[in-house]
Motif scaffolding. Structure first.
Motif, PDB file in Angstrom:
ATOM      1  N   PHE A  49      -5.022   8.051  -6.768  1.00 20.76           N
ATOM      2  CA  PHE A  49      -4.628   6.805  -7.420  1.00 20.76           C
ATOM      3  C   PHE A  49      -4.457   5.688  -6.397  1.00 20.76           C
ATOM      4  O   PHE A  49      -4.866   4.551  -6.622  1.00 20.76           O
ATOM      5  CB  PHE A  49      -3.321   7.004  -8.201  1.00 20.76           C
ATOM      6  CG  PHE A  49      -2.880   5.777  -8.935  1.00 20.76           C
ATOM      7  CD1 PHE A  49      -3.511   5.411 -10.116  1.00 20.76           C
ATOM      8  CD2 PHE A  49      -1.865   4.979  -8.448  1.00 20.76           C
ATOM      9  CE1 PHE A  49      -3.135   4.270 -10.800  1.00 20.76           C
ATOM     10  CE2 PHE A  49      -1.477   3.830  -9.117  1.00 20.76           C
ATOM     11  CZ  PHE A  49      -2.115   3.472 -10.298  1.00 20.76           C
ATOM     12  N   SER A 118      -1.253  -2.950 -12.365  1.00 21.54           N
ATOM     13  CA  SER A 118      -2.588  -3.258 -11.820  1.00 21.54           C
ATOM     14  C   SER A 118      -2.630  -4.693 -11.317  1.00 21.54           C
ATOM     15  O   SER A 118      -1.993  -5.581 -11.880  1.00 21.54           O
ATOM     16  CB  SER A 118      -3.650  -3.095 -12.910  1.00 21.54           C
ATOM     17  OG  SER A 118      -3.527  -1.855 -13.556  1.00 21.54           O
ATOM     18  N   SER A 123      -9.121  -3.336 -11.007  1.00 23.19           N
ATOM     19  CA  SER A 123      -8.210  -2.214 -10.746  1.00 23.19           C
ATOM     20  C   SER A 123      -7.580  -1.727 -12.044  1.00 23.19           C
ATOM     21  O   SER A 123      -7.338  -0.528 -12.200  1.00 23.19           O
ATOM     22  CB  SER A 123      -7.183  -2.526  -9.657  1.00 23.19           C
ATOM     23  OG  SER A 123      -6.453  -3.648  -9.966  1.00 23.19           O
ATOM     24  N   GLU A 127      -7.658   2.119 -12.959  1.00 24.00           N
ATOM     25  CA  GLU A 127      -6.365   2.809 -13.063  1.00 24.00           C
ATOM     26  C   GLU A 127      -6.132   3.365 -14.470  1.00 24.00           C
ATOM     27  O   GLU A 127      -5.570   4.449 -14.630  1.00 24.00           O
ATOM     28  CB  GLU A 127      -5.237   1.848 -12.669  1.00 24.00           C
ATOM     29  CG  GLU A 127      -5.285   1.491 -11.184  1.00 24.00           C
ATOM     30  CD  GLU A 127      -4.218   0.496 -10.763  1.00 24.00           C
ATOM     31  OE1 GLU A 127      -3.405   0.072 -11.615  1.00 24.00           O
ATOM     32  OE2 GLU A 127      -4.184   0.158  -9.571  1.00 24.00           O
ATOM     33  N   TYR A 130      -8.178   6.369 -14.849  1.00 22.26           N
ATOM     34  CA  TYR A 130      -7.664   7.460 -13.996  1.00 22.26           C
ATOM     35  C   TYR A 130      -6.711   8.362 -14.786  1.00 22.26           C
ATOM     36  O   TYR A 130      -6.655   9.564 -14.547  1.00 22.26           O
ATOM     37  CB  TYR A 130      -6.948   6.856 -12.783  1.00 22.26           C
ATOM     38  CG  TYR A 130      -6.691   7.839 -11.659  1.00 22.26           C
ATOM     39  CD1 TYR A 130      -7.700   8.170 -10.759  1.00 22.26           C
ATOM     40  CD2 TYR A 130      -5.453   8.457 -11.512  1.00 22.26           C
ATOM     41  CE1 TYR A 130      -7.482   9.074  -9.738  1.00 22.26           C
ATOM     42  CE2 TYR A 130      -5.219   9.368 -10.498  1.00 22.26           C
ATOM     43  CZ  TYR A 130      -6.244   9.675  -9.614  1.00 22.26           C
ATOM     44  OH  TYR A 130      -6.017  10.572  -8.603  1.00 22.26           O
TER      45      TYR A 130
END
Ligand code: CMP
Length: 141
Positions: A49, A118, A123, A127, A130
């Motif tokens: 991460f 974020s 991103s 994220e 993820y």
């Protein structure tokens, strides 16, 4: 423009028993929580991460902290969610966070800073993906 951003309630905030308090502030600020789960990150998950910070002086401290207990990961949806959530969080460095922000109220230091958000559209996309599959995100749009 409607955006989604990834928010993490970090282990120190979970330990303080203020998940509901943080969520209440976010809902009052008209963020919609469109995905949510509690997880205890493995070192591998935390390192992946935060891959962009690998090699930095604080990296090991960050990973040890982020794996020290469960976290809440969630997707917030709202008008300009990315920048608006960053305003509500306050500066990464507690000493620079403005009064009334989540970090001013709940951060312990620059590492244990209570919440993550974020920092850009790119991103946020990375994220969110993820932690969440598409069918775990309940967008209002
Ligand atoms: P976060 O917004 O999750 O992104 C990176 C994290 O690294 C940050 O919050 C802090 O928890 C941690 N960190 C620790 N030291 C620093 C530092 N000097 N600068 C930036 N981030 C730091």
């Amino acid at each position: 423009n409607i955006e989604q951003t990834l928010s993490i309630i970090k282990p120190n905030a979970v330990k303080k028993n203020i998940i509901g308090f943080i969520e209440s502030r976010l809902e009052q600020a008209r963020f919609n929580i469109v995905a949510i789960k509690m997880i205890h990150l493995t070192r591998e998950q935390a390192e992946g991460f935060y891959a962009e910070h690998e090699g930095k002086a604080f990296f090991d401290r960050l990973i040890t902290f982020m794996t020290s207990g469960p976290v809440v990961v969630q997707v917030l949806e709202a008008e300009n969610a990315i920048s608006r959530y960053r305003e509500i969080m306050g500066a990464t460095d507690l000493s620079k966070a403005l009064a009334g922000t989540l970090r001013y109220d709940f951060a312990d230091n620059v590492t244990e800073n209570a919440v993550h958000g974020s920092d850009s559209v790119e991103s946020a996309e990375r994220e969110i993906a993820y932690f969440f599959a598409n069918n775990e995100i309940f967008s209002n749009y």
